[in-house]
Design a protein around this motif. Structure first.
Motif, PDB file in Angstrom:
ATOM      1  N   ILE A  21      -6.404 -50.581  49.619  1.00  0.00           N
ATOM      2  CA  ILE A  21      -6.252 -49.785  48.399  1.00  0.00           C
ATOM      3  C   ILE A  21      -5.409 -48.549  48.676  1.00  0.00           C
ATOM      4  CG2 ILE A  21      -7.453 -48.420  46.639  1.00  0.00           C
ATOM      5  CD1 ILE A  21      -7.987 -51.335  46.304  1.00  0.00           C
ATOM      6  N   GLN A  64      -4.882 -45.010  47.055  1.00  0.00           N
ATOM      7  CA  GLN A  64      -5.649 -44.184  46.114  1.00  0.00           C
ATOM      8  C   GLN A  64      -5.172 -42.740  46.164  1.00  0.00           C
ATOM      9  OE1 GLN A  64     -10.014 -44.649  45.912  1.00  0.00           O
ATOM     10  NE2 GLN A  64     -10.214 -42.436  46.148  1.00  0.00           N
ATOM     11  N   GLN A 104      -6.232 -45.988  41.640  1.00  0.00           N
ATOM     12  CA  GLN A 104      -6.458 -46.970  42.700  1.00  0.00           C
ATOM     13  C   GLN A 104      -5.608 -48.206  42.426  1.00  0.00           C
ATOM     14  OE1 GLN A 104     -10.769 -47.520  42.543  1.00  0.00           O
ATOM     15  NE2 GLN A 104     -11.003 -46.254  44.355  1.00  0.00           N
TER      16      GLN A 104
END
Length: 388
Positions: free
Chosen positions: A234, A236, A289
């Motif tokens: 991810i 983010q 995200q």
């Protein structure tokens, strides 16, 4: 000059380096493969890291440590851990530089990383190491596999801006090349960076900015080979605007840009995640995200206005992460001026390892030399001439 002298001159190493006809193509081993893996490490906790290898015929492999972490120590597993799974997990002496390449004796291909003592976890990874696998009968060795010794939060790269701008820069503005650091909290933002639009260069046909400004990540923290382990993870960050008319937005909104200079046979490759399909932003405080994997609306920029954008493939994303040379986050959302704050940027790995696609590590067919395969050829186009 004699014929012999001319012949020696022609074959001397000083002159034989162009190789424009790929007489000596870059060698790349597709089998066996040392898989890229991430190993989350808690502060003060000796951690067992699992290495992974692949061989097409499932032959037995040897694991060779080829570089050591810059901080902390790397150890073999102890005999009692191998037999009973009890502490201490690691052997009495760490692996030393002079022992490289070091053959791992654990039959399950495990090593133990001991982080520096009395140290808080890092923003990104603790350190990294590389290894190879070898098929002992043929002697074939793999390309280097990356091991990211990530933080407890599985971050392999991160900036929290606790103490400053962390070498982030601004591109696309007239004067400011550095963001402003704000040493206080504001909602979800706590010690963050901030910048404003300095120019509105309007295209009168589209009413959008011709030139947009971006937050640019620093090379020392984000452009690392161990980011190859980030596939499936991810990206983010937290973002918020301080002012701006978000009813009138630029078009297109290339929210996140990833670039790799060595990809596409050295011609470069750019992937863009637009502010659409659930990633829309209207200036509010927001935690963004985005999954770093195929099927998450990443688009490949053809870098040619006559060609359309295409959906990024699995290997294009994997190749860009492995050779990342630019991470940019858009600040210039509106057609007029705006102020944008950014905080807590991180790239985390997937909880299941290895997650980097095996077929991509085995390399893609090179458009300029179809008999060759390597990961830097992922995304190459046979209709385009490639210099090498």
């Amino acid at each position: 000059m004699s014929f012999l002298q001319l012949l020696l001159l022609a074959v001397s190493p000083r002159y034989v380096f162009a190789d424009i006809d790929n007489i000596f193509p870059v060698l790349y081993t597709s089998n066996p493969v040392a898989r890229h893996v991430a190993c989350p490490v808690a502060a003060g906790a000796p951690t067992v890291c699992q290495l992974e290898g692949h061989e097409d015929a499932q032959k037995e492999l040897q694991f060779l440590i080829t570089s050591l972490p810059a901080t902390g120590g790397l150890y073999e597993t102890s005999q009692n851990y191998r037999t009973y799974g009890t502490d201490p997990k690691y052997a009495p002496k760490p692996i030393q530089d002079f022992e490289l390449p070091f053959k791992v004796s654990d039959s399950m291909a495990r090593v133990v990383y001991v982080p520096p003592s009395d140290v808080f976890p890092p923003e990104g990874r603790w350190s990294a190491l590389t290894y190879q696998v070898q098929e002992p009968m043929s002697g074939n060795k793999s390309e280097f596999g990356q091991v990211a010794l990530s933080s407890p939060a599985q971050h392999v790269a991160a900036s929290t801006f606790i103490a400053g701008v962390d070498a982030w820069t601004i591109s696309g503005n007239i004067y400011a090349s550095m963001p402003t650091w704000q040493a206080f909290g504001w909602g979800l933002l706590n010690r963050y960076i901030y910048s404003t639009d300095e120019v509105q260069y309007i295209d009168f046909e589209t009413s959008s900015d011709k030139s947009k400004w971006y937050f640019e990540a620093p090379a020392g923290k984000f452009y690392l080979p161990e980011l190859a382990t980030g596939y499936g993870g991810i990206l983010q960050f937290t973002i918020a605007s301080t002012y701006g008319d978000f009813e009138h937005l630029n078009e297109p909104l290339d929210f996140i840009t990833l670039e790799c200079g060595s990809c596409n046979s050295g011609r470069g490759m750019r992937l863009v995640r637009y502010a659409d399909n659930g990633l829309e932003w209207a200036g509010e405080e927001k935690i963004v995200q985005v999954a770093l994997a195929v099927g998450n609306f990443w688009r490949r920029d053809p870098m040619n206005t006559a060609l359309p954008f295409t959906d990024a493939t699995e290997c294009e994303i994997a190749a860009v992460l492995a050779g990342l040379t630019r991470l940019a986050i858009l600040g210039d959302f509106t057609k007029a001026g705006e102020g944008v704050a950014l905080d807590d940027v991180s790239i985390s790995t997937h909880s299941v390892q290895p997650n980097a696609p095996l077929k991509c590590q085995q390399g893609c067919t090179c458009a300029h030399f179809p008999r060759d395969r390597r990961i830097s050829c992922c995304g190459s186009d046979p209709s385009v001439y490639h210099a090498y």
